[in-house]
Design a protein around this motif. Structure first.
Motif, PDB file in Angstrom:
ATOM      1  N   HIS A  16       0.712  -1.224   0.087  1.00  0.00           N
ATOM      2  CA  HIS A  16      -0.058  -0.157  -0.245  1.00  0.00           C
ATOM      3  C   HIS A  16       0.778   1.268  -0.063  1.00  0.00           C
ATOM      4  N   VAL A  17       1.765   1.429   0.868  1.00  0.00           N
ATOM      5  CA  VAL A  17       3.041   2.466   0.767  1.00  0.00           C
ATOM      6  C   VAL A  17       3.514   2.381  -0.422  1.00  0.00           C
ATOM      7  N   TYR A  18       4.122   1.481  -0.959  1.00  0.00           N
ATOM      8  CA  TYR A  18       4.716   1.569  -2.309  1.00  0.00           C
ATOM      9  C   TYR A  18       3.813   1.778  -3.344  1.00  0.00           C
ATOM     10  N   GLU A  19       2.447   1.426  -3.323  1.00  0.00           N
ATOM     11  CA  GLU A  19       1.485   2.181  -4.501  1.00  0.00           C
ATOM     12  C   GLU A  19       1.449   3.618  -4.382  1.00  0.00           C
ATOM     13  N   ALA A  20       1.578   4.135  -3.020  1.00  0.00           N
ATOM     14  CA  ALA A  20       1.224   5.557  -2.799  1.00  0.00           C
ATOM     15  C   ALA A  20       2.604   6.307  -3.299  1.00  0.00           C
ATOM     16  N   VAL A  21       3.592   5.746  -2.875  1.00  0.00           N
ATOM     17  CA  VAL A  21       5.008   6.356  -3.363  1.00  0.00           C
ATOM     18  C   VAL A  21       5.005   6.537  -4.973  1.00  0.00           C
ATOM     19  N   GLU A  44       1.213   7.307  10.795  1.00  0.00           N
ATOM     20  CA  GLU A  44       2.669   7.753  10.397  1.00  0.00           C
ATOM     21  C   GLU A  44       3.552   6.603  10.913  1.00  0.00           C
ATOM     22  N   GLU A  45       3.379   5.839  11.922  1.00  0.00           N
ATOM     23  CA  GLU A  45       4.166   4.679  12.497  1.00  0.00           C
ATOM     24  C   GLU A  45       4.190   3.504  11.146  1.00  0.00           C
ATOM     25  N   GLU A  46       2.829   3.202  10.876  1.00  0.00           N
ATOM     26  CA  GLU A  46       2.865   2.264   9.955  1.00  0.00           C
ATOM     27  C   GLU A  46       3.652   2.676   8.304  1.00  0.00           C
ATOM     28  N   VAL A  47       3.301   4.029   8.163  1.00  0.00           N
ATOM     29  CA  VAL A  47       3.919   4.324   6.861  1.00  0.00           C
ATOM     30  C   VAL A  47       5.333   4.277   6.933  1.00  0.00           C
ATOM     31  N   ARG A  48       6.065   4.781   8.276  1.00  0.00           N
ATOM     32  CA  ARG A  48       7.579   4.830   8.488  1.00  0.00           C
ATOM     33  C   ARG A  48       8.009   3.487   8.428  1.00  0.00           C
ATOM     34  N   HIS A  49       7.281   2.678   8.979  1.00  0.00           N
ATOM     35  CA  HIS A  49       7.726   1.081   8.929  1.00  0.00           C
ATOM     36  C   HIS A  49       7.694   0.492   7.398  1.00  0.00           C
ATOM     37  N   GLY A  50       6.675   0.659   6.901  1.00  0.00           N
ATOM     38  CA  GLY A  50       6.712   0.365   5.428  1.00  0.00           C
ATOM     39  C   GLY A  50       7.838   1.019   4.529  1.00  0.00           C
ATOM     40  N   LEU A  51       7.841   2.158   4.721  1.00  0.00           N
ATOM     41  CA  LEU A  51       8.954   2.763   4.040  1.00  0.00           C
ATOM     42  C   LEU A  51      10.599   2.367   4.411  1.00  0.00           C
ATOM     43  N   ALA A  52      10.597   1.865   5.707  1.00  0.00           N
ATOM     44  CA  ALA A  52      11.939   1.326   5.906  1.00  0.00           C
ATOM     45  C   ALA A  52      12.283   0.002   5.191  1.00  0.00           C
ATOM     46  N   ARG A  53      11.043  -0.681   5.414  1.00  0.00           N
ATOM     47  CA  ARG A  53      11.480  -2.051   4.687  1.00  0.00           C
ATOM     48  C   ARG A  53      11.608  -1.743   3.008  1.00  0.00           C
ATOM     49  N   LEU A  54      10.635  -0.821   2.626  1.00  0.00           N
ATOM     50  CA  LEU A  54      10.900  -0.651   0.964  1.00  0.00           C
ATOM     51  C   LEU A  54      12.129  -0.135   0.701  1.00  0.00           C
ATOM     52  N   VAL A  55      12.846   0.831   1.457  1.00  0.00           N
ATOM     53  CA  VAL A  55      14.157   1.213   1.511  1.00  0.00           C
ATOM     54  C   VAL A  55      15.136   0.183   1.476  1.00  0.00           C
ATOM     55  N   GLU A  56      15.121  -0.681   2.570  1.00  0.00           N
ATOM     56  CA  GLU A  56      16.024  -1.731   2.772  1.00  0.00           C
ATOM     57  C   GLU A  56      16.006  -2.631   1.692  1.00  0.00           C
ATOM     58  N   TYR A  57      14.958  -2.891   0.837  1.00  0.00           N
ATOM     59  CA  TYR A  57      14.738  -3.798  -0.119  1.00  0.00           C
ATOM     60  C   TYR A  57      15.180  -2.970  -1.331  1.00  0.00           C
ATOM     61  N   GLY A  58      15.466  -1.520  -1.551  1.00  0.00           N
ATOM     62  CA  GLY A  58      15.749  -0.961  -2.488  1.00  0.00           C
ATOM     63  C   GLY A  58      14.680  -0.782  -3.529  1.00  0.00           C
ATOM     64  N   TYR A  59      13.374  -0.964  -3.238  1.00  0.00           N
ATOM     65  CA  TYR A  59      12.268  -0.468  -4.082  1.00  0.00           C
ATOM     66  C   TYR A  59      11.823   0.863  -3.894  1.00  0.00           C
ATOM     67  N   VAL A  60      12.445   1.539  -2.893  1.00  0.00           N
ATOM     68  CA  VAL A  60      11.889   2.932  -2.579  1.00  0.00           C
ATOM     69  C   VAL A  60      13.182   3.552  -2.318  1.00  0.00           C
ATOM     70  N   PRO A  62      15.524   7.236  -0.666  1.00  0.00           N
ATOM     71  CA  PRO A  62      15.259   8.434  -0.421  1.00  0.00           C
ATOM     72  C   PRO A  62      15.633   9.494  -1.344  1.00  0.00           C
ATOM     73  N   GLN A  63      14.919  10.624  -1.479  1.00  0.00           N
ATOM     74  CA  GLN A  63      15.200  11.670  -2.432  1.00  0.00           C
ATOM     75  C   GLN A  63      14.863  12.924  -1.645  1.00  0.00           C
ATOM     76  N   GLY A  64      16.085  13.784  -1.482  1.00  0.00           N
ATOM     77  CA  GLY A  64      15.530  15.057  -0.799  1.00  0.00           C
ATOM     78  C   GLY A  64      14.812  14.741   0.705  1.00  0.00           C
ATOM     79  N   ASP A  65      13.799  15.601   0.658  1.00  0.00           N
ATOM     80  CA  ASP A  65      13.091  15.303   1.918  1.00  0.00           C
ATOM     81  C   ASP A  65      12.057  14.295   1.929  1.00  0.00           C
ATOM     82  N   GLY A  66      12.148  13.529   0.835  1.00  0.00           N
ATOM     83  CA  GLY A  66      10.839  12.512   0.433  1.00  0.00           C
ATOM     84  C   GLY A  66      11.233  11.314  -0.031  1.00  0.00           C
ATOM     85  N   TYR A  67      10.768  10.636  -0.741  1.00  0.00           N
ATOM     86  CA  TYR A  67      10.925   9.175  -1.577  1.00  0.00           C
ATOM     87  C   TYR A  67      10.572   9.351  -2.877  1.00  0.00           C
ATOM     88  N   ALA A  68      11.424   8.380  -3.555  1.00  0.00           N
ATOM     89  CA  ALA A  68      11.149   8.045  -4.936  1.00  0.00           C
ATOM     90  C   ALA A  68      11.308   6.550  -5.132  1.00  0.00           C
TER      91      ALA A  68
END
Length: 78
Positions: A16-21, A44-60, A62-68
């Protein structure tokens, strides 16, 4: 992403977080935390946890103050 990760190992929240990104990146070139929280309806906690996992896997990434989107081997429809 140094090793391949099975997209099926991602939780529903992660997807869900990936789709939003993906949606926000297509629309505006990046995704901020506040926009992701609003878009997903998650805490916020759920989104941060999802982002952390997606970043760990390389699917998302960090880009500036956000994500790509990072390199990926799957598609989503939004």
């Amino acid at each position: 992403m140094s090793e391949a990760h099975d997209v099926q190992a991602l939780s529903d929240v992660d997807i869900h977080v990936y789709e939003a990104v993906a949606s926000q990146t297509v629309e505006t070139g990046g995704a901020g935390l506040g926009g992701l929280i609003r878009a997903t309806g998650l805490s916020e906690e759920e989104v941060r946890h999802g982002l952390a996992r997606l970043v760990e896997y390389g699917y998302v990434v960090p880009q500036g103050d956000g994500y790509a989107l990072g390199p990926h081997t799957f598609e989503v429809e939004y």
